[in-house]
Scaffold this motif. Sequence first.
Motif, PDB file in Angstrom:
ATOM      1  N   GLY A 156       0.796  -1.221   0.000  1.00  6.95           N
ATOM      2  CA  GLY A 156       0.000   0.000   0.000  1.00  6.95           C
ATOM      3  C   GLY A 156       0.828   1.269   0.000  1.00  6.95           C
ATOM      4  O   GLY A 156       0.316   2.351   0.323  1.00  6.95           O
ATOM      5  N   LEU A 157       2.115   1.169  -0.395  1.00 10.17           N
ATOM      6  CA  LEU A 157       2.993   2.336  -0.377  1.00 10.17           C
ATOM      7  C   LEU A 157       3.092   3.008  -1.743  1.00 10.17           C
ATOM      8  O   LEU A 157       3.511   4.165  -1.840  1.00 10.17           O
ATOM      9  N   LEU A 158       2.731   2.287  -2.797  1.00  9.97           N
ATOM     10  CA  LEU A 158       2.687   2.831  -4.156  1.00  9.97           C
ATOM     11  C   LEU A 158       1.349   2.465  -4.787  1.00  9.97           C
ATOM     12  O   LEU A 158       0.716   1.478  -4.407  1.00  9.97           O
ATOM     13  N   SER A 159       0.948   3.257  -5.781  1.00  3.71           N
ATOM     14  CA  SER A 159      -0.250   2.932  -6.552  1.00  3.71           C
ATOM     15  C   SER A 159       0.071   3.096  -8.029  1.00  3.71           C
ATOM     16  O   SER A 159       0.964   3.862  -8.403  1.00  3.71           O
ATOM     17  N   LYS A 160      -0.652   2.345  -8.867  1.00  4.57           N
ATOM     18  CA  LYS A 160      -0.465   2.412 -10.313  1.00  4.57           C
ATOM     19  C   LYS A 160      -1.534   3.312 -10.917  1.00  4.57           C
ATOM     20  O   LYS A 160      -2.709   3.204 -10.564  1.00  4.57           O
ATOM     21  N   LYS A 161      -1.098   4.186 -11.829  1.00  2.33           N
ATOM     22  CA  LYS A 161      -2.022   5.074 -12.531  1.00  2.33           C
ATOM     23  C   LYS A 161      -1.690   5.063 -14.019  1.00  2.33           C
ATOM     24  O   LYS A 161      -0.524   4.840 -14.400  1.00  2.33           O
ATOM     25  N   SER A 162      -2.696   5.313 -14.832  1.00  2.00           N
ATOM     26  CA  SER A 162      -2.439   5.435 -16.267  1.00  2.00           C
ATOM     27  C   SER A 162      -1.620   6.686 -16.522  1.00  2.00           C
ATOM     28  O   SER A 162      -1.813   7.722 -15.873  1.00  2.00           O
ATOM     29  N   ASP A 163      -0.694   6.573 -17.470  1.00  2.00           N
ATOM     30  CA  ASP A 163       0.134   7.728 -17.830  1.00  2.00           C
ATOM     31  C   ASP A 163      -0.702   8.700 -18.655  1.00  2.00           C
ATOM     32  O   ASP A 163      -1.208   8.329 -19.719  1.00  2.00           O
TER      33      ASP A 163
END
Length: 252
Positions: free
Chosen positions: A84-91
């Motif tokens: 839960g320290l990073l999240s993925k997002k669309s560029d």
Amino acid sequence: MTGVSSDPLLTRRIRDGLDRICAVMRADQWAIAGTAGLNPTQTHVLTFIAGRAQKGVRVGTIAAQLGVSQPTATDSIAALVRKGLLSKKSDPEDARAVTMRITQAGRDIVRGIGLVITATERALETLSDQEQTELLQLVIKTIRALQIAGALSPQRMCVTCRYFRPNVHKGLTAPHHCDYVGAAFGPQSLRLDCGDHEALSLSHEEALWRSYTTEFPELNTGYDAMDIASRSNLQPNEVSSISSRGHAGKKE
């Protein structure tokens, strides 16, 4: 600070010394990472992304900046996402790509890591302010040499930034100028990783470096602030803001 060493034995002794310092730094990194429930690579990934604000960073960029393989970076990122320290997002610039962003929990971890005083920092504190400033400049010179050799990816240093105006103010306390913030600063404040950094072309970067090193006679090539302005991509109003050596205007 001199130009090029002609004593290979001296170079070897320095490398051996740096090897020993690096061993202590690695032990520091394992200890700090352990307190946060991470390994050193995961800690490096987290702190690297934390310094990129909310822009998000692609996996390939993370791997290149940290000098690790893409599979290693991918594994570390996957672990940080699970924690839960990073999240993925669309560029936003490419819908097919994914960028990594730090979460609030990740920022809390980075803040805690930054508060830890390591054995290496305690040793560096035994150096005087002047010695630390000289060491910082030598570190910058060494990092730049590694970049030129292709052993290190480009770093967001002042000495490679379009906003950096070296040696434009009189006196030794604050001879440099940052056009981004519109303020003078001293050599002890040169940054190795600035979030507002904007890279120059290689030819402009070389001219900037020569202007920066004019404080050192053996490297003096005669460049000054006007040389830098004329060789860079500065807009006309920015060029005119550097009216003469010793005076720089504030960024609009």
